[in-house]
Design a protein around this motif. Structure first.
Motif, PDB file in Angstrom:
ATOM      1  N   LEU A 233      23.590-136.539   8.609  1.00 41.15           N
ATOM      2  CA  LEU A 233      24.900-136.724   9.220  1.00 41.15           C
ATOM      3  C   LEU A 233      25.517-135.371   9.573  1.00 41.15           C
ATOM      4  CD1 LEU A 233      26.677-139.316   9.719  1.00 41.15           C
ATOM      5  CD2 LEU A 233      27.922-138.683   7.649  1.00 41.15           C
ATOM      6  N   MET A 234      25.331-134.404   8.684  1.00 36.92           N
ATOM      7  CA  MET A 234      25.870-133.060   8.907  1.00 36.92           C
ATOM      8  C   MET A 234      24.922-132.211   9.764  1.00 36.92           C
ATOM      9  SD  MET A 234      28.436-133.886   7.223  1.00 36.92           S
ATOM     10  CE  MET A 234      29.004-134.829   5.792  1.00 36.92           C
ATOM     11  N   TYR A 235      23.631-132.318   9.473  1.00 37.13           N
ATOM     12  CA  TYR A 235      22.629-131.478  10.137  1.00 37.13           C
ATOM     13  C   TYR A 235      22.592-131.703  11.651  1.00 37.13           C
ATOM     14  CZ  TYR A 235      17.925-129.673  11.232  1.00 37.13           C
ATOM     15  OH  TYR A 235      16.871-129.000  11.785  1.00 37.13           O
ATOM     16  N   MET A 236      22.811-132.947  12.097  1.00 35.62           N
ATOM     17  CA  MET A 236      22.728-133.250  13.525  1.00 35.62           C
ATOM     18  C   MET A 236      23.747-132.471  14.346  1.00 35.62           C
ATOM     19  SD  MET A 236      20.238-135.092  14.392  1.00 35.62           S
ATOM     20  CE  MET A 236      20.743-135.550  16.051  1.00 35.62           C
ATOM     21  N   ASN A 237      24.800-131.996  13.699  1.00 35.73           N
ATOM     22  CA  ASN A 237      25.808-131.224  14.430  1.00 35.73           C
ATOM     23  C   ASN A 237      25.314-129.832  14.807  1.00 35.73           C
ATOM     24  OD1 ASN A 237      28.584-132.816  14.423  1.00 35.73           O
ATOM     25  ND2 ASN A 237      27.512-133.265  12.518  1.00 35.73           N
ATOM     26  N   ALA A 366      34.246-136.329  15.817  1.00 39.39           N
ATOM     27  CA  ALA A 366      35.558-136.894  15.475  1.00 39.39           C
ATOM     28  C   ALA A 366      36.373-135.924  14.627  1.00 39.39           C
ATOM     29  CB  ALA A 366      35.363-138.217  14.737  1.00 39.39           C
ATOM     30  N   ILE A 367      35.731-135.299  13.644  1.00 42.62           N
ATOM     31  CA  ILE A 367      36.448-134.328  12.790  1.00 42.62           C
ATOM     32  C   ILE A 367      36.834-133.088  13.580  1.00 42.62           C
ATOM     33  CG2 ILE A 367      36.243-132.813  10.774  1.00 42.62           C
ATOM     34  CD1 ILE A 367      34.479-134.897   9.477  1.00 42.62           C
ATOM     35  N   ILE A 374      36.189-125.394  11.484  1.00 45.85           N
ATOM     36  CA  ILE A 374      36.214-124.930  10.090  1.00 45.85           C
ATOM     37  C   ILE A 374      36.394-126.112   9.124  1.00 45.85           C
ATOM     38  CG2 ILE A 374      37.299-123.409   8.408  1.00 45.85           C
ATOM     39  CD1 ILE A 374      35.708-122.025  10.673  1.00 45.85           C
ATOM     40  N   PRO A 375      37.350-127.045   9.387  1.00 43.65           N
ATOM     41  CA  PRO A 375      37.453-128.220   8.513  1.00 43.65           C
ATOM     42  C   PRO A 375      36.171-129.052   8.482  1.00 43.65           C
ATOM     43  CG  PRO A 375      39.463-127.979   9.767  1.00 43.65           C
ATOM     44  CD  PRO A 375      38.486-126.976  10.332  1.00 43.65           C
ATOM     45  N   THR A 379      33.998-129.955   5.243  1.00 43.61           N
ATOM     46  CA  THR A 379      33.645-131.353   4.960  1.00 43.61           C
ATOM     47  C   THR A 379      32.142-131.507   4.751  1.00 43.61           C
ATOM     48  OG1 THR A 379      35.515-132.135   6.286  1.00 43.61           O
ATOM     49  CG2 THR A 379      33.748-133.714   5.848  1.00 43.61           C
ATOM     50  N   ALA A 380      31.363-130.854   5.620  1.00 39.59           N
ATOM     51  CA  ALA A 380      29.897-130.952   5.531  1.00 39.59           C
ATOM     52  C   ALA A 380      29.396-130.377   4.214  1.00 39.59           C
ATOM     53  CB  ALA A 380      29.256-130.219   6.708  1.00 39.59           C
ATOM     54  N   ALA A 381      29.848-129.187   3.862  1.00 38.65           N
ATOM     55  CA  ALA A 381      29.417-128.560   2.607  1.00 38.65           C
ATOM     56  C   ALA A 381      29.834-129.406   1.407  1.00 38.65           C
ATOM     57  CB  ALA A 381      30.002-127.150   2.498  1.00 38.65           C
ATOM     58  N   SER A 382      31.071-129.902   1.443  1.00 40.24           N
ATOM     59  CA  SER A 382      31.578-130.710   0.319  1.00 40.24           C
ATOM     60  C   SER A 382      30.793-132.006   0.176  1.00 40.24           C
ATOM     61  CB  SER A 382      33.065-131.017   0.528  1.00 40.24           C
ATOM     62  OG  SER A 382      33.825-129.837   0.619  1.00 40.24           O
ATOM     63  N   GLY A 383      30.480-132.647   1.313  1.00 38.86           N
ATOM     64  CA  GLY A 383      29.740-133.911   1.276  1.00 38.86           C
ATOM     65  C   GLY A 383      28.355-133.744   0.676  1.00 38.86           C
TER      66      GLY A 383
END
Length: 406
Positions: A233-237, A366-367, A374-375, A379-383
């Protein structure tokens, strides 16, 4: 921790033939996905929002193909299934060479998504039948072949695209023909393996249902699947929104492309090291935790990235995570899966990846639209860190009750 050993097989698919198939198909696939957005937007003048729908259909059909392929592997002879999948992919790519307008390109891409999920799950499932090498080694070396194919394909596609898109698709189709011929000739031992597997689950002439995964194994597998979804979910960005961010900071687009060549090269080197030193990590779980932690740290470093050198550092850390966690998860799930259910659970791992790939750009976008880059990095690191905090106590609680199938 209970351990069930499999028998050594005198006849099984040679690993190098499996690697040849993966190398050729991943080179061929890497001719298609990098050019899709550029070709649809610049040549066919399709809007970026509609391209997003096209890519979503590709990922969704990949998930469906993974589910169907895994379900059928446990019930049917996988030999004709993998031959059919590879040959159909070759046929579609030949058709794309001559019919690549709109909306047929959308149709072809959706079909190749399904077949790619089908083939990927079957190859991973077939890999579980190899007894000559440890499962960790097999999945590491397969991942090496896949990424070597990706590096080769993405380096060549830019030159071929400028020359002729028709030639590009013909070469890609030809590579799948090579993979099909390789499968027809060299994958036949899987027939005997399937027959033996089926005979082992027969009882008084009636076939039993596939053995379910033990409850503790299932809970651990669900934990890995959830982790894989969040990572993708994060990596695709990195593949979608990061290019816009880097360009906005004044970094040329070709430098962003260079990061992916760097990514592929690091993966190849890392896989060579893991193949040479298979016990570099104490066990597969340690390898998964290391890789997942690297993914999280890479997004932490992105918070401070403002020039190419810092983005290259973030990509290096990300790639360490990719090279270690991604091959280790299916390898561990293979050990957690009963022999009659391996296809099902390898399919579910591919499904987890597909879900993250399908929704990743939408989630990140969306984020970013509402709060900024930066947010999103936070979010990605926290998730990802949260998933580590979930699977560590889960594994600690279950590890002595896990049943491993070798």
């Amino acid at each position: 921790m209970k351990l069930t050993h499999g028998e050594n097989k005198d006849k099984e698919i040679k690993l190098h033939w499996l690697l040849l198939g993966e190398l050729t198909t991943w080179i061929g696939s890497s001719f298609v996905w990098p050019l899709t957005s550029v070709y649809l937007n610049k040549q066919l003048h399709i809007s970026l929002s509609l391209i997003g729908v096209v890519l979503f259909c590709n990922c969704a059909s990949n998930v469906l193909g993974s589910l169907v392929g895994g379900w059928l592997y446990d019930r049917c002879n996988p030999y004709p299934m993998i031959v059919a999948g590879l040959s159909l992919d070759a046929l579609i790519l030949f058709l794309m060479a001559f019919f690549h307008g709109w909306p047929e390109y959308w149709v072809w891409l959706t079909l190749t998504g399904f077949i790619s999920g089908w083939n990927g799950t079957l190859i991973n499932s077939i890999a579980t039948s190899l007894r000559r090498y440890p499962g960790r080694y097999v999945f590491n070396i397969i991942y090496f072949a896949q990424n070597l194919g990706t590096v080769t394909g993405t380096l060549a596609v830019g030159y071929l695209y400028d020359y002729s898109i028709k030639l590009l698709f013909i070469i890609a189709a030809s590579l799948f023909v090579v993979a099909t011929v390789n499968a027809v000739i060299n994958y036949r031992p899987i027939i005997a393996f399937h027959k033996k597997r089926q005979s082992n689950v027969s009882h008084e002439g009636h076939k039993q249902k596939a053995e379910p995964m033990p409850k503790n194994n299932l809970l651990m597998t669900i934990g890995f699947s959830a982790t894989l979804i969040v990572i993708w979910l994060m990596y695709m960005n990195w593949e979608s929104n990061l290019s816009v961010y880097m360009v906005s900071l004044g970094i040329p687009f070709h430098m962003y492309s260079l990061l992916w060549t760097f990514n592929g090269a690091i993966i190849v080197i890392a896989q060579i090291i893991l193949a040479r030193y298979p016990h570099l990590f104490k066990n597969l779980f340690h390898q998964i935790i290391f890789g997942t932690t690297m993914f999280a740290i890479s997004f932490v470093t992105l918070i401070f990235a403002r020039d190419f050198a810092h983005f290259a550092l973030s990509m290096f850390i990300l790639t360490l995570g990719e090279a270690t966690a991604f091959p280790a998860i299916p390898s561990y799930v293979n050990e957690l899966s009963p022999i009659t259910s391996k296809g099902k659970y390898q399919g579910e791992i591919n499904v987890s990846r597909g879900i993250g790939q399908a929704f990743g750009p939408l989630f990140g976008g969306a984020i970013i639209d509402r709060a900024g880059y930066i947010p999103f990095f936070i979010t990605a690191a926290s998730g990802i860190f949260l998933m580590i905090l979930l699977i560590l106590p889960l594994h600690s609680k279950l590890r002595k009750r896990l049943k491993l199938y070798k």
